[in-house]
Scaffold this motif. Structure first.
Motif, short mmCIF file in Angstrom:
data_model
loop_
_atom_site.label_atom_id
_atom_site.label_comp_id
_atom_site.label_asym_id
_atom_site.label_seq_id
_atom_site.Cartn_x
_atom_site.Cartn_y
_atom_site.Cartn_z
N MET A 113 0.81 -1.18 0.00
CA MET A 113 0.00 0.00 0.00
C MET A 113 0.86 1.25 0.00
N ALA A 114 2.03 1.16 0.58
CA ALA A 114 2.91 2.32 0.62
C ALA A 114 3.36 2.70 -0.79
N VAL A 115 3.51 1.71 -1.65
CA VAL A 115 3.91 1.98 -3.03
C VAL A 115 2.82 2.77 -3.75
N ILE A 116 1.57 2.37 -3.55
CA ILE A 116 0.46 3.09 -4.19
C ILE A 116 0.34 4.49 -3.63
N ASP A 117 0.51 4.63 -2.31
CA ASP A 117 0.46 5.96 -1.71
C ASP A 117 1.56 6.86 -2.27
N SER A 118 2.76 6.30 -2.47
CA SER A 118 3.84 7.12 -3.04
C SER A 118 3.53 7.49 -4.49
N LEU A 119 2.89 6.61 -5.23
CA LEU A 119 2.47 6.94 -6.59
C LEU A 119 1.44 8.06 -6.58
N LEU A 120 0.47 7.95 -5.68
CA LEU A 120 -0.59 8.96 -5.60
C LEU A 120 -0.07 10.33 -5.15
N SER A 121 1.09 10.35 -4.50
CA SER A 121 1.64 11.62 -4.04
C SER A 121 2.51 12.32 -5.08
N LEU A 122 2.74 11.68 -6.22
CA LEU A 122 3.54 12.32 -7.28
C LEU A 122 2.81 13.54 -7.83
N THR A 123 3.57 14.55 -8.19
CA THR A 123 3.00 15.79 -8.71
C THR A 123 2.13 15.54 -9.92
N LEU A 124 2.58 14.69 -10.80
CA LEU A 124 1.83 14.38 -12.01
C LEU A 124 0.44 13.82 -11.67
N ILE A 125 0.36 13.00 -10.64
CA ILE A 125 -0.91 12.39 -10.25
C ILE A 125 -1.77 13.39 -9.48
N THR A 126 -1.16 14.18 -8.61
CA THR A 126 -1.95 15.14 -7.83
C THR A 126 -2.59 16.19 -8.72
N ARG A 127 -2.01 16.46 -9.87
CA ARG A 127 -2.60 17.42 -10.82
C ARG A 127 -3.88 16.90 -11.46
N LEU A 128 -4.13 15.61 -11.35
CA LEU A 128 -5.32 15.01 -11.95
C LEU A 128 -6.59 15.31 -11.15
N SER A 129 -6.45 15.81 -9.95
CA SER A 129 -7.58 16.12 -9.08
C SER A 129 -8.50 14.90 -8.90
N LEU A 130 -7.91 13.79 -8.51
CA LEU A 130 -8.68 12.58 -8.27
C LEU A 130 -9.52 12.74 -7.01
N SER A 131 -10.53 11.92 -6.86
CA SER A 131 -11.41 12.00 -5.69
C SER A 131 -10.81 11.26 -4.49
N PHE A 132 -9.60 10.79 -4.60
CA PHE A 132 -8.92 10.12 -3.50
C PHE A 132 -7.45 10.50 -3.51
N CYS A 133 -6.85 10.49 -2.32
CA CYS A 133 -5.42 10.86 -2.20
C CYS A 133 -4.59 9.73 -1.61
N THR A 134 -5.25 8.75 -1.00
CA THR A 134 -4.53 7.65 -0.37
C THR A 134 -5.12 6.33 -0.80
N THR A 135 -4.38 5.27 -0.53
CA THR A 135 -4.86 3.92 -0.84
C THR A 135 -6.12 3.61 -0.06
N LYS A 136 -6.18 4.07 1.19
CA LYS A 136 -7.34 3.81 2.03
C LYS A 136 -8.59 4.46 1.43
N GLU A 137 -8.47 5.68 0.94
CA GLU A 137 -9.60 6.37 0.31
C GLU A 137 -10.01 5.68 -0.99
N LEU A 138 -9.02 5.23 -1.77
CA LEU A 138 -9.30 4.52 -3.01
C LEU A 138 -10.08 3.24 -2.72
N ARG A 139 -9.63 2.50 -1.71
CA ARG A 139 -10.32 1.25 -1.35
C ARG A 139 -11.75 1.53 -0.90
#
Length: 68
Positions: free
Chosen positions: A1-27
């Motif tokens: 899960m830490a790997v997914i969280d690190s992916l979600l914290s990348l600038t490229l991903i944060t610019r997508l304005s997803l409805s979740f920021c962490t693995t827990k929220e995604l789940r």
């Protein structure tokens, strides 16, 4: 899960304005989805000999669409 969280914290991903920021929220989003169609299995007959029986796995999508 830490790997997914690190992916979600990348600038490229944060610019997508997803409805979740962490693995827990995604789940949590995934768990809130309605259940999918069940998988069905049908044995198929083949004229040629096979080592194992041929099984066709499918979902009854047309039956589901007709109920909508």
């Amino acid at each position: 899960m830490a790997v997914i969280d690190s992916l979600l914290s990348l600038t490229l991903i944060t610019r997508l304005s997803l409805s979740f920021c962490t693995t827990k929220e995604l789940r949590a989003h995934i768990e809130s989805l309605p259940p999918g169609l069940p998988w069905l299995c049908k044995r198929m007959q083949c004229e040629a000999p096979t080592k194992q029986p041929i099984r066709l796995f499918y979902r009854p999508v047309l039956d589901w669409c007709s109920r909508c």
